[in-house]
Design a protein around this motif. Structure first.
Motif, PDB file in Angstrom:
ATOM      1  N   ALA A 161       0.793  -1.241   0.000  1.00 59.67           N
ATOM      2  CA  ALA A 161       0.000   0.000   0.000  1.00 59.67           C
ATOM      3  C   ALA A 161       0.824   1.289   0.000  1.00 59.67           C
ATOM      4  O   ALA A 161       0.264   2.377   0.064  1.00 59.67           O
ATOM      5  CB  ALA A 161      -0.981   0.024   1.177  1.00 59.67           C
ATOM      6  N   LEU A 174      -0.808   5.142  -0.921  1.00 59.83           N
ATOM      7  CA  LEU A 174      -0.891   6.085   0.194  1.00 59.83           C
ATOM      8  C   LEU A 174      -0.137   7.379  -0.116  1.00 59.83           C
ATOM      9  O   LEU A 174      -0.530   8.452   0.356  1.00 59.83           O
ATOM     10  CB  LEU A 174      -0.363   5.445   1.478  1.00 59.83           C
ATOM     11  N   LEU A 207      -2.818   1.161   5.630  1.00 59.73           N
ATOM     12  CA  LEU A 207      -4.082   1.780   5.254  1.00 59.73           C
ATOM     13  C   LEU A 207      -4.846   2.233   6.491  1.00 59.73           C
ATOM     14  O   LEU A 207      -5.391   3.346   6.532  1.00 59.73           O
ATOM     15  CB  LEU A 207      -4.932   0.799   4.438  1.00 59.73           C
ATOM     16  N   ASN A 245      -9.997   0.917   1.520  1.00 61.25           N
ATOM     17  CA  ASN A 245      -9.800   0.332   0.191  1.00 61.25           C
ATOM     18  C   ASN A 245     -10.829  -0.769  -0.022  1.00 61.25           C
ATOM     19  O   ASN A 245     -11.081  -1.590   0.863  1.00 61.25           O
ATOM     20  CB  ASN A 245      -8.406  -0.273   0.043  1.00 61.25           C
TER      21      ASN A 245
END
Length: 212
Positions: free
Chosen positions: A128, A132, A163, A170
């Motif tokens: 991620a 981000l 996250l 997501n």
């Protein structure tokens, strides 16, 4: 057919996600992986592309009904953001990995007004980190980031923790577990390989799954 299963079968059918547990691929980071992902192949298969884009639109409408702008990640998310934006009648743009060194030196391409509600469109989420960075750029520009939609996520612990720490939602069309299950059902891998694949997903740095 359930959307996540349909997309899993689609990705396997065009080898956008390809499993090779007995001959692992090596990532740029040096990690040995039983899976290879290239979701750009969805763009070259009209039938799969249709399933993916309609699926992403469905996820956006269900999870982010207030979306005003779609922003693709560079470069893999750009085409998907454009197609979804066209279907939904929404403006789209994309975020570069870094600001241009010429012209207006933009990092965000496309018109974005402070306070606009944005959904980020990504193709693949592992740890991620890259998505981000995109969210951070958009937030710094004054956008209200409602969340992310993606085609496929590994569901790796590091990615989930990142996250959560950044307060970013997501929603993916399909995930690693679903694709592993579909791969076994379709005969791409042995049923006994699923546990090895999940062991990789849970801790990519532990290579003991290779010899199991």
């Amino acid at each position: 057919m359930e959307l996540s299963k349909l997309i899993a079968k689609d990705l396997l059918s065009i080898k956008a996600v390809f499993f090779r547990p007995d001959e692992p691929f090596t990532w740029a980071s040096g990690i040995k992986s039983p899976v290879y992902c290239d979701n750009r192949l969805t763009l070259t298969s009209p039938e799969v592309r249709s399933d993916v884009e309609n699926g992403l639109v469905q996820l956006i409408r269900e999870n982010y009904p207030g979306a005003e702008v779609l922003m693709g990640t560079s470069t893999a998310g750009i085409a998907h953001a454009a197609i979804c934006g066209h279907i939904m009648g929404l403006p789209m743009g994309y975020v570069r990995s870094g600001a241009k060194d010429h012209g207006r030196q933009n990092q965000i391409e496309g018109r974005l007004l402070p306070g606009q509600k944005v959904v980020v469109v990504e193709d693949l989420i592992s740890t991620a980190g890259s998505v981000l960075e995109v969210v951070q750029v958009l937030r710094e520009a004054g956008a209200e980031v409602l969340g992310v939609v993606s085609i496929f996520t590994y569901g790796m612990k590091k990615g989930l923790e990142r996250l959560a720490a950044a307060n970013v939602k997501n929603v993916s069309l399909t995930n690693f577990d679903e694709i592993a299950k579909a791969a076994a059902e379709e005969g791409y891998i042995a049923q006994s390989d699923i546990a090895r694949l999940i062991a990789f997903r849970d801790d990519p740095s532990d290579e003991s799954w290779i010899t199991k």
